[in-house]
Design a protein around this motif. Structure first.
Motif, PDB file in Angstrom:
ATOM      1  N   GLU A  24     -27.740 -67.986 -46.866  1.00 30.03           N
ATOM      2  CA  GLU A  24     -26.747 -66.939 -46.640  1.00 30.03           C
ATOM      3  C   GLU A  24     -25.601 -67.044 -47.646  1.00 30.03           C
ATOM      4  OE1 GLU A  24     -28.116 -68.876 -44.456  1.00 30.03           O
ATOM      5  OE2 GLU A  24     -28.708 -67.751 -42.647  1.00 30.03           O
ATOM      6  N   GLN A  25     -25.196 -68.268 -47.953  1.00 34.11           N
ATOM      7  CA  GLN A  25     -24.096 -68.457 -48.892  1.00 34.11           C
ATOM      8  C   GLN A  25     -24.497 -68.067 -50.303  1.00 34.11           C
ATOM      9  OE1 GLN A  25     -22.380 -72.324 -48.743  1.00 34.11           O
ATOM     10  NE2 GLN A  25     -20.873 -71.907 -50.333  1.00 34.11           N
ATOM     11  N   VAL A  26     -25.703 -68.443 -50.711  1.00 37.59           N
ATOM     12  CA  VAL A  26     -26.181 -68.063 -52.039  1.00 37.59           C
ATOM     13  C   VAL A  26     -26.295 -66.546 -52.141  1.00 37.59           C
ATOM     14  CG1 VAL A  26     -28.175 -68.146 -53.593  1.00 37.59           C
ATOM     15  CG2 VAL A  26     -27.365 -70.246 -52.488  1.00 37.59           C
ATOM     16  N   ALA A  27     -26.804 -65.917 -51.085  1.00 38.68           N
ATOM     17  CA  ALA A  27     -26.927 -64.453 -51.089  1.00 38.68           C
ATOM     18  C   ALA A  27     -25.569 -63.793 -51.285  1.00 38.68           C
ATOM     19  CB  ALA A  27     -27.569 -63.990 -49.776  1.00 38.68           C
ATOM     20  N   ALA A  28     -24.571 -64.286 -50.560  1.00 36.63           N
ATOM     21  CA  ALA A  28     -23.230 -63.711 -50.686  1.00 36.63           C
ATOM     22  C   ALA A  28     -22.667 -63.923 -52.083  1.00 36.63           C
ATOM     23  CB  ALA A  28     -22.306 -64.332 -49.641  1.00 36.63           C
ATOM     24  N   ARG A  29     -22.936 -65.111 -52.656  1.00 35.10           N
ATOM     25  CA  ARG A  29     -22.412 -65.417 -53.982  1.00 35.10           C
ATOM     26  C   ARG A  29     -23.059 -64.544 -55.048  1.00 35.10           C
ATOM     27  NH1 ARG A  29     -17.561 -67.772 -54.528  1.00 35.10           N
ATOM     28  NH2 ARG A  29     -17.348 -68.840 -56.519  1.00 35.10           N
ATOM     29  N   LEU A  30     -24.332 -64.194 -54.847  1.00 38.06           N
ATOM     30  CA  LEU A  30     -25.055 -63.376 -55.820  1.00 38.06           C
ATOM     31  C   LEU A  30     -24.891 -61.883 -55.563  1.00 38.06           C
ATOM     32  CD1 LEU A  30     -28.407 -65.389 -56.072  1.00 38.06           C
ATOM     33  CD2 LEU A  30     -26.509 -65.394 -57.703  1.00 38.06           C
ATOM     34  N   GLY A  31     -24.333 -61.538 -54.392  1.00 38.67           N
ATOM     35  CA  GLY A  31     -24.150 -60.132 -54.061  1.00 38.67           C
ATOM     36  C   GLY A  31     -25.430 -59.441 -53.641  1.00 38.67           C
ATOM     37  N   ILE A  32     -26.320 -60.184 -52.955  1.00 36.55           N
ATOM     38  CA  ILE A  32     -27.583 -59.619 -52.476  1.00 36.55           C
ATOM     39  C   ILE A  32     -27.682 -59.825 -50.977  1.00 36.55           C
ATOM     40  CG2 ILE A  32     -28.726 -60.024 -54.683  1.00 36.55           C
ATOM     41  CD1 ILE A  32     -30.036 -62.502 -53.495  1.00 36.55           C
ATOM     42  N   SER A  33     -28.647 -59.171 -50.359  1.00 34.23           N
ATOM     43  CA  SER A  33     -28.819 -59.319 -48.924  1.00 34.23           C
ATOM     44  C   SER A  33     -29.483 -60.650 -48.598  1.00 34.23           C
ATOM     45  CB  SER A  33     -29.684 -58.178 -48.367  1.00 34.23           C
ATOM     46  OG  SER A  33     -31.029 -58.330 -48.807  1.00 34.23           O
ATOM     47  N   ARG A  34     -29.290 -61.094 -47.369  1.00 29.52           N
ATOM     48  CA  ARG A  34     -29.914 -62.342 -46.932  1.00 29.52           C
ATOM     49  C   ARG A  34     -31.429 -62.215 -46.971  1.00 29.52           C
ATOM     50  NH1 ARG A  34     -28.798 -64.637 -40.937  1.00 29.52           N
ATOM     51  NH2 ARG A  34     -29.929 -62.728 -40.449  1.00 29.52           N
ATOM     52  N   ALA A  35     -31.952 -61.049 -46.595  1.00 35.72           N
ATOM     53  CA  ALA A  35     -33.405 -60.841 -46.611  1.00 35.72           C
ATOM     54  C   ALA A  35     -33.961 -60.966 -48.028  1.00 35.72           C
ATOM     55  CB  ALA A  35     -33.739 -59.472 -46.018  1.00 35.72           C
ATOM     56  N   THR A  36     -33.238 -60.413 -49.002  1.00 39.69           N
ATOM     57  CA  THR A  36     -33.680 -60.512 -50.391  1.00 39.69           C
ATOM     58  C   THR A  36     -33.678 -61.964 -50.856  1.00 39.69           C
ATOM     59  OG1 THR A  36     -32.877 -58.293 -50.931  1.00 39.69           O
ATOM     60  CG2 THR A  36     -33.165 -59.825 -52.768  1.00 39.69           C
ATOM     61  N   ALA A  37     -32.640 -62.689 -50.460  1.00 41.10           N
ATOM     62  CA  ALA A  37     -32.560 -64.106 -50.839  1.00 41.10           C
ATOM     63  C   ALA A  37     -33.727 -64.893 -50.260  1.00 41.10           C
ATOM     64  CB  ALA A  37     -31.236 -64.699 -50.373  1.00 41.10           C
ATOM     65  N   TYR A  38     -34.043 -64.668 -48.997  1.00 42.10           N
ATOM     66  CA  TYR A  38     -35.172 -65.368 -48.379  1.00 42.10           C
ATOM     67  C   TYR A  38     -36.486 -64.997 -49.061  1.00 42.10           C
ATOM     68  CZ  TYR A  38     -32.832 -67.613 -44.426  1.00 42.10           C
ATOM     69  OH  TYR A  38     -32.064 -68.444 -43.640  1.00 42.10           O
ATOM     70  N   THR A  39     -36.606 -63.729 -49.462  1.00 39.14           N
ATOM     71  CA  THR A  39     -37.830 -63.294 -50.133  1.00 39.14           C
ATOM     72  C   THR A  39     -38.005 -64.013 -51.466  1.00 39.14           C
ATOM     73  OG1 THR A  39     -37.739 -61.112 -49.095  1.00 39.14           O
ATOM     74  CG2 THR A  39     -39.051 -61.312 -51.092  1.00 39.14           C
TER      75      THR A  39
END
Length: 229
Positions: free
Chosen positions: A196-211
């Motif tokens: 979740e933190q990486v997603a926020a830092r990259l400006g992407i959704s949590r679902a995209t980060a998990y994918t």
């Protein structure tokens, strides 16, 4: 048949036995030395004992980037001895990280020794300049030592982005998968809430980060359903 020993109690006993060792190391080497004892069972507050003040660690603080890397390697982790790095404020540090294992060989912590060699490095540079050997040492990596695990995760993500010189939107799919693979190899995702933190830092959704993390771990086609975000 004899019951297996209580591994948790064994690990606790090893850590307790090393607490006076931490104090002894710091006293022996003086004010330029810091010794830190880590319990990797609690990454967000892994520091269980500290003596000296080189990196500003405190009891209850989080592991550093180095600790994350050890955690990511699991039981394959090896001691890292006499390596040089810099803190965020420019302090030149010579460090050793000695992994701790229980009787089953499972890595569960580390004893770290950090020595401030900034003055030595400055003297070396001056003497080298006088001798005509050059003044600039090879660039050293900057390591984030933070008592807050979130700041450590953010520093790793930001450093990777700086190396890319591009933001998420400018990366192609292969580069995005490579980014997540690199972060995973450095132990970032062993920490709770890191995705979740990486997603926020990259400006992407949590679902995209998990994918993308899933693709990075399975080496599948890095083309997440639903496009990018």
């Amino acid at each position: 048949m004899t019951a297996a020993p209580d591994r948790e109690a064994e690990r606790d006993a090893i850590l307790a036995a090393l607490v006076p060792v931490v104090d002894g190391i710091a006293v022996t080497f003086g004010p330029v030395c810091e010794a830190v004892l880590h319990d990797y069972r609690r990454p967000e507050e892994s520091v269980v004992a500290v003596a000296g003040s080189v990196t500003g660690r405190t009891v209850g603080g989080a592991m550093s980037e180095i600790g994350m890397r050890v955690l990511a390697r699991g039981d394959e982790a090896a001691d890292e001895l006499n390596y040089l790095t810099r803190t965020g404020n420019g302090t030149l540090v010579k460090s050793s990280t000695i992994v701790l294992r229980d009787s089953a060989g499972t890595v569960f912590g580390a004893l770290c020794v950090n020595i401030d060699v900034t003055a030595v490095g400055q003297a070396h540079g001056i003497l080298g300049a006088l001798a005509g050997l050059g003044t600039a040492p090879d660039a050293l990596p900057t390591t984030t030592f933070g008592n807050d695990i979130d700041s450590v995760v953010e520093a790793i993500v930001d450093a990777h982005q700086l190396r890319q010189h591009r933001g998420w939107a400018q990366l192609d799919r292969a580069e995005r998968v490579r980014l997540f693979r690199d972060l995973d190899a450095r132990g970032v995702f062993a920490v709770r809430r890191a995705v979740e933190q990486v997603a926020a830092r990259l400006g992407i959704s949590r679902a995209t980060a998990y994918t993308y993390l899933s693709h990075a771990r399975t080496a599948t086609d890095p083309n997440p359903a639903g496009g990018t975000s």
